[in-house]
Design an enzyme around this catalytic site. Structure first.
Site, short mmCIF file in Angstrom:
data_model
loop_
_atom_site.label_atom_id
_atom_site.label_comp_id
_atom_site.label_asym_id
_atom_site.label_seq_id
_atom_site.Cartn_x
_atom_site.Cartn_y
_atom_site.Cartn_z
N SER A 67 0.86 -1.19 0.00
CA SER A 67 0.00 0.00 0.00
C SER A 67 0.89 1.23 0.00
O SER A 67 2.04 1.16 0.47
CB SER A 67 -0.86 0.01 1.27
OG SER A 67 -1.47 1.27 1.45
N TYR A 91 -1.02 -0.74 10.45
CA TYR A 91 -1.32 -1.17 9.07
C TYR A 91 -0.18 -0.73 8.14
O TYR A 91 0.37 -1.54 7.39
CB TYR A 91 -2.66 -0.56 8.60
CG TYR A 91 -2.97 -0.86 7.15
CD1 TYR A 91 -3.52 -2.08 6.79
CD2 TYR A 91 -2.72 0.07 6.15
CE1 TYR A 91 -3.81 -2.37 5.45
CE2 TYR A 91 -2.99 -0.20 4.81
CZ TYR A 91 -3.54 -1.43 4.48
OH TYR A 91 -3.80 -1.71 3.16
N1 NAP Z 1 -8.86 -0.95 -0.80
C1 NAP Z 1 -7.84 -0.12 -0.58
O1 NAP Z 1 -8.03 1.14 -0.50
C2 NAP Z 1 -6.44 -0.66 -0.46
C3 NAP Z 1 -5.37 0.24 -0.59
C4 NAP Z 1 -4.07 -0.22 -0.50
C5 NAP Z 1 -3.82 -1.56 -0.29
N2 NAP Z 1 -4.87 -2.43 -0.15
C6 NAP Z 1 -4.55 -3.84 0.08
O2 NAP Z 1 -5.10 -4.61 -0.97
C7 NAP Z 1 -5.35 -5.94 -0.53
C8 NAP Z 1 -6.76 -6.35 -0.94
O3 NAP Z 1 -7.67 -5.48 -0.28
P1 NAP Z 1 -9.11 -5.12 -0.88
O4 NAP Z 1 -9.23 -3.65 -0.79
O5 NAP Z 1 -9.34 -5.78 -2.17
O6 NAP Z 1 -10.02 -5.76 0.28
P2 NAP Z 1 -11.41 -6.54 0.25
O7 NAP Z 1 -12.28 -6.05 -0.86
O8 NAP Z 1 -11.94 -6.45 1.65
O9 NAP Z 1 -11.00 -8.06 -0.07
C9 NAP Z 1 -10.21 -8.78 0.83
C10 NAP Z 1 -10.03 -10.22 0.34
O10 NAP Z 1 -9.14 -10.89 1.23
C11 NAP Z 1 -9.76 -12.07 1.74
N3 NAP Z 1 -9.28 -12.27 3.10
C12 NAP Z 1 -9.35 -11.41 4.15
N4 NAP Z 1 -8.83 -11.97 5.25
C13 NAP Z 1 -8.39 -13.21 4.89
C14 NAP Z 1 -7.79 -14.28 5.60
N5 NAP Z 1 -7.55 -14.21 6.92
N6 NAP Z 1 -7.46 -15.40 4.91
C15 NAP Z 1 -7.74 -15.51 3.59
N7 NAP Z 1 -8.32 -14.54 2.88
C16 NAP Z 1 -8.66 -13.40 3.52
C17 NAP Z 1 -11.27 -11.80 1.61
O11 NAP Z 1 -12.07 -12.97 1.47
P3 NAP Z 1 -12.71 -13.81 2.72
O12 NAP Z 1 -13.35 -12.83 3.63
O13 NAP Z 1 -13.65 -14.79 2.10
O14 NAP Z 1 -11.54 -14.52 3.35
C18 NAP Z 1 -11.32 -11.01 0.31
O15 NAP Z 1 -11.30 -11.90 -0.79
C19 NAP Z 1 -5.10 -5.93 0.98
O16 NAP Z 1 -3.82 -6.49 1.24
C20 NAP Z 1 -5.13 -4.45 1.34
O17 NAP Z 1 -4.35 -4.18 2.48
C21 NAP Z 1 -6.18 -2.02 -0.25
#
Ligand code: NAP
Length: 258
Positions: A138, A148
């Site tokens: 991130s 985080y």
């Molecule tokens: N959205 C943002 O603004 C943003 C910005 C920078 C970085 N990121 C990073 O991008 C990545 C993806 O985030 P996102 O925004 O796409 O989030 P999201 O829409 O909430 O999706 C998260 C995914 O991770 C899975 N997950 C969560 N905890 C897990 C666990 N303990 N074991 C296995 N799977 C797990 C969830 O599925 P289940 O619940 O079915 O397990 C879901 O498929 C993360 O690493 C986040 O830190 C996000």
């Protein structure tokens, strides 16, 4: 045909990786905790793009979950060509407002799982002389933004260090650093997003297209949007004390003491 394993494939950025890689003809191993959602996703991607999509239910906050994905990545009869370590989550609240158990879970998912899955994958990739790993970090890695941001800083440092050690082996590693992306992330964490300006939001599909282009170019760090590239330039020139005041508040909901 090559195979890509994506953790956190069912929502947000992981789902965008799955759509894009399936459209490009890669077979998939889809990893998350929700089996029903994984099965529906696998069926849809198979029907739409004709690729094989395996379902691997695993909670990466547990020993068993990490172990089962390590085992799949170590299977030399069905090797994985691209690993996307994407699963992750955010905390609601600032330091000391978050229970220690939740902090440790974050370290397990963001750091220990990323270390162990990258290692399991790259051992096989190095022997085959090819492969790629994208570790989703991130832009929070570069600014003072609680535990985080600290966990994501670890992902960046680890990935770039491993990429250097594996240079010339045919294995590419890249840390992907998105800004704010419209996904389930903020809602799951119970974070308010009202104070995030509209222009800061990124689209997950465009982000993934840019990230894969950066991986193809051999970058070890990807900040895939001109807006955030410019912001990161400003960050480098801004004193950390000033930076902390702005970055630690954006997109985070504070407890009553703050
Ligand atoms: N959205 C943002 O603004 C943003 C910005 C920078 C970085 N990121 C990073 O991008 C990545 C993806 O985030 P996102 O925004 O796409 O989030 P999201 O829409 O909430 O999706 C998260 C995914 O991770 C899975 N997950 C969560 N905890 C897990 C666990 N303990 N074991 C296995 N799977 C797990 C969830 O599925 P289940 O619940 O079915 O397990 C879901 O498929 C993360 O690493 C986040 O830190 C996000």
């Amino acid at each position: 045909m090559t195979t890509a394993l994506i953790t956190g494939s069912t929502a947000g950025i992981g789902a965008a990786f799955a759509r894009r890689l399936a459209a490009d003809g890669h077979n998939l191993v889809l990893v998350a905790r929700d089996t029903k959602r994984l099965r529906e996703q696998a069926t849809e991607l198979h029907d739409r793009h004709g690729v094989e999509a395996e379902v691997l239910t695993a909670d990466l906050a547990t020993e068993r979950g990490i172990g089962s994905v390590e085992e799949r990545l170590g299977d030399k009869r069905s090797p994985v060509d691209l690993l996307v370590n994407n699963a992750g989550f955010g905390h609601k609240g600032a330091y000391l407002d978050v229970p220690m158990a939740d902090e440790l879970t974050m370290l397990k998912v963001h750091c220990e799982a990323v270390l162990r899955l990258t290692t399991a994958a790259t051992r096989v990739m190095r022997d085959r002389g090819r492969g790629g790993v994208v570790n989703v970090a991130s832009v929070a890695a570069f600014v003072p933004r609680g535990t985080y941001g600290a966990s994501k800083a670890w992902v960046v440092q680890f990935t770039q260090g491993a990429a250097r050690d594996l240079a010339g082996s045919g294995v590419r590693l890249m840390a992907l650093c998105p800004g704010f992306v419209r996904t389930e992330f903020h809602e799951r964490a119970g974070m308010g997003t009202d104070n995030i300006p509209k222009w800061m939001w990124l689209d997950a599909d465009k982000l993934v297209t840019a990230a894969l282009a950066d991986l193809h170019r051999g970058r070890t760090l990807s900040v895939p949007d001109p807006r955030y590239k410019a912001l990161m330039g400003v960050v480098k020139l801004t004193p950390r004390a000033l930076l902390g005041g702005v970055s630690s508040k954006a997109g985070r909901k504070y407890g009553p003491k703050h």
